[in-house]
Scaffold this motif. Sequence first.
Motif, short mmCIF file in Angstrom:
data_model
loop_
_atom_site.label_atom_id
_atom_site.label_comp_id
_atom_site.label_asym_id
_atom_site.label_seq_id
_atom_site.Cartn_x
_atom_site.Cartn_y
_atom_site.Cartn_z
N ALA A 121 5.75 -19.41 -34.24
CA ALA A 121 5.73 -18.30 -35.19
C ALA A 121 5.86 -18.82 -36.62
O ALA A 121 5.21 -18.31 -37.55
N GLU A 122 6.68 -19.83 -36.81
CA GLU A 122 6.85 -20.41 -38.14
C GLU A 122 5.53 -21.02 -38.63
O GLU A 122 5.15 -20.85 -39.80
N TRP A 123 4.84 -21.72 -37.74
CA TRP A 123 3.59 -22.36 -38.14
C TRP A 123 2.48 -21.35 -38.33
O TRP A 123 1.60 -21.54 -39.20
N GLN A 124 2.49 -20.25 -37.60
CA GLN A 124 1.50 -19.19 -37.82
C GLN A 124 1.68 -18.60 -39.21
O GLN A 124 0.70 -18.24 -39.88
N HIS A 125 2.91 -18.52 -39.67
CA HIS A 125 3.19 -18.02 -41.02
C HIS A 125 2.68 -19.00 -42.07
O HIS A 125 2.19 -18.60 -43.13
N ARG A 126 2.80 -20.31 -41.80
CA ARG A 126 2.38 -21.32 -42.76
C ARG A 126 0.86 -21.46 -42.81
O ARG A 126 0.30 -21.89 -43.82
N TYR A 127 0.18 -21.15 -41.72
CA TYR A 127 -1.28 -21.30 -41.64
C TYR A 127 -1.92 -19.94 -41.31
O TYR A 127 -2.51 -19.77 -40.25
N ARG B 272 12.23 -21.62 -27.69
CA ARG B 272 12.21 -22.54 -28.84
C ARG B 272 10.78 -22.78 -29.29
O ARG B 272 10.48 -22.79 -30.48
N SER B 273 9.88 -22.98 -28.34
CA SER B 273 8.48 -23.21 -28.67
C SER B 273 7.87 -22.00 -29.36
O SER B 273 7.10 -22.13 -30.32
N GLN B 274 8.23 -20.81 -28.91
CA GLN B 274 7.67 -19.60 -29.50
C GLN B 274 8.17 -19.41 -30.93
O GLN B 274 7.41 -18.99 -31.82
N ARG B 275 9.44 -19.70 -31.18
CA ARG B 275 9.96 -19.59 -32.55
C ARG B 275 9.27 -20.60 -33.47
O ARG B 275 8.91 -20.28 -34.61
N THR C 257 -3.30 -19.41 -31.16
CA THR C 257 -2.90 -18.71 -29.95
C THR C 257 -2.06 -19.63 -29.08
O THR C 257 -2.39 -20.80 -28.89
N SER C 258 -0.96 -19.08 -28.56
CA SER C 258 -0.12 -19.84 -27.65
C SER C 258 -0.62 -19.66 -26.22
O SER C 258 -0.88 -18.54 -25.77
N VAL C 259 -0.78 -20.78 -25.52
CA VAL C 259 -1.23 -20.75 -24.13
C VAL C 259 -0.08 -21.26 -23.26
O VAL C 259 0.27 -22.44 -23.35
N PRO C 260 0.52 -20.39 -22.44
CA PRO C 260 1.62 -20.85 -21.58
C PRO C 260 1.17 -21.98 -20.67
O PRO C 260 0.11 -21.91 -20.05
N ALA D 15 2.19 -24.65 -24.75
CA ALA D 15 3.64 -24.72 -24.86
C ALA D 15 4.27 -24.57 -23.48
O ALA D 15 3.74 -23.87 -22.61
N PRO D 16 5.41 -25.23 -23.26
CA PRO D 16 6.08 -25.12 -21.96
C PRO D 16 6.56 -23.71 -21.68
O PRO D 16 6.90 -22.96 -22.59
#
Length: 272
Positions: free
Chosen positions: A200-206, A194-197, A212-215, A185-186
């Motif tokens: 988080a939504e997709w982590q909840h769905r899956y 925005r990317s982090q939000r 893991t988010s990699v900056p 993610a940028p």
Amino acid sequence: MDQSRTSGVVVGVDGSAAAVEAALWATDEAIALGVPLRLVHVIEPTEQMTIDVHEQAHRVATAEAAVRSALAAVEATERPVKVDMEILEGRPVEALLGAAQSAVLLCVGARGLKHATRGRIGSTAAALSAAARCPVAIVRTHRPHDSATDRAVVIEIGDAAEGDTVLQRGLDEARRRQAAVRVLAPVGGVSDSRSQRRLAEWQHRYPDLDITSVPSRGDILDYLAAHADSIQLVVAGRGRAGGVAALVGPPGNAALRDSDCSILVCEPHNAL
């Protein structure tokens, strides 16, 4: 899956070992999506003014052998997939784009007979990735989904509207493979939050996936070059910053070196 796409998973086969790998990779996808597998070979038109009957017969025989080779490899897996075969005549890019007009996925090998030298993704794959109306997979090596759980699926997301499409496709691929997910993610400012939000939504769905988010402070190619051996699949959008050519062309090939990491390019969400 878009129900308007009815022609299944299309695979371009040219008689190369890479095309057979692509057909095997595509078999897993077709079974997972519940659609047929279509093996397509394209005979390029001759530049000669007159048709040599013997040469044409040889070209057709070569095409049939290429399709049969891929079919034999698929049948040897004894997987429950319906297989269709087709031989077309025309320019490879245009013919495959036409064959995949209503496909859910188009697959090609990373190293074909004519369009690539050893270790280099060919021009055909790059052109298809830029223009197809469906996702395009550029396959390096096939491994059954259940044998590569130790390697991650990397998803590149940006600020483009296609970001959620890319994320969902990548997460679905990771779930089928029971693989960890690394989301690039940028970094910085509004785009970062925005990317982090969104993540988080997709982590909840899956919840079953290790996500893991990699900056990402630089180009994805830098990350791939450093971690190529631990990645089985890269999922990116066609509208990615810098364009898709760098990822599927020589720069991406250099970053992935001799790994067997495949690339999946998702089409824009409004492609149809």
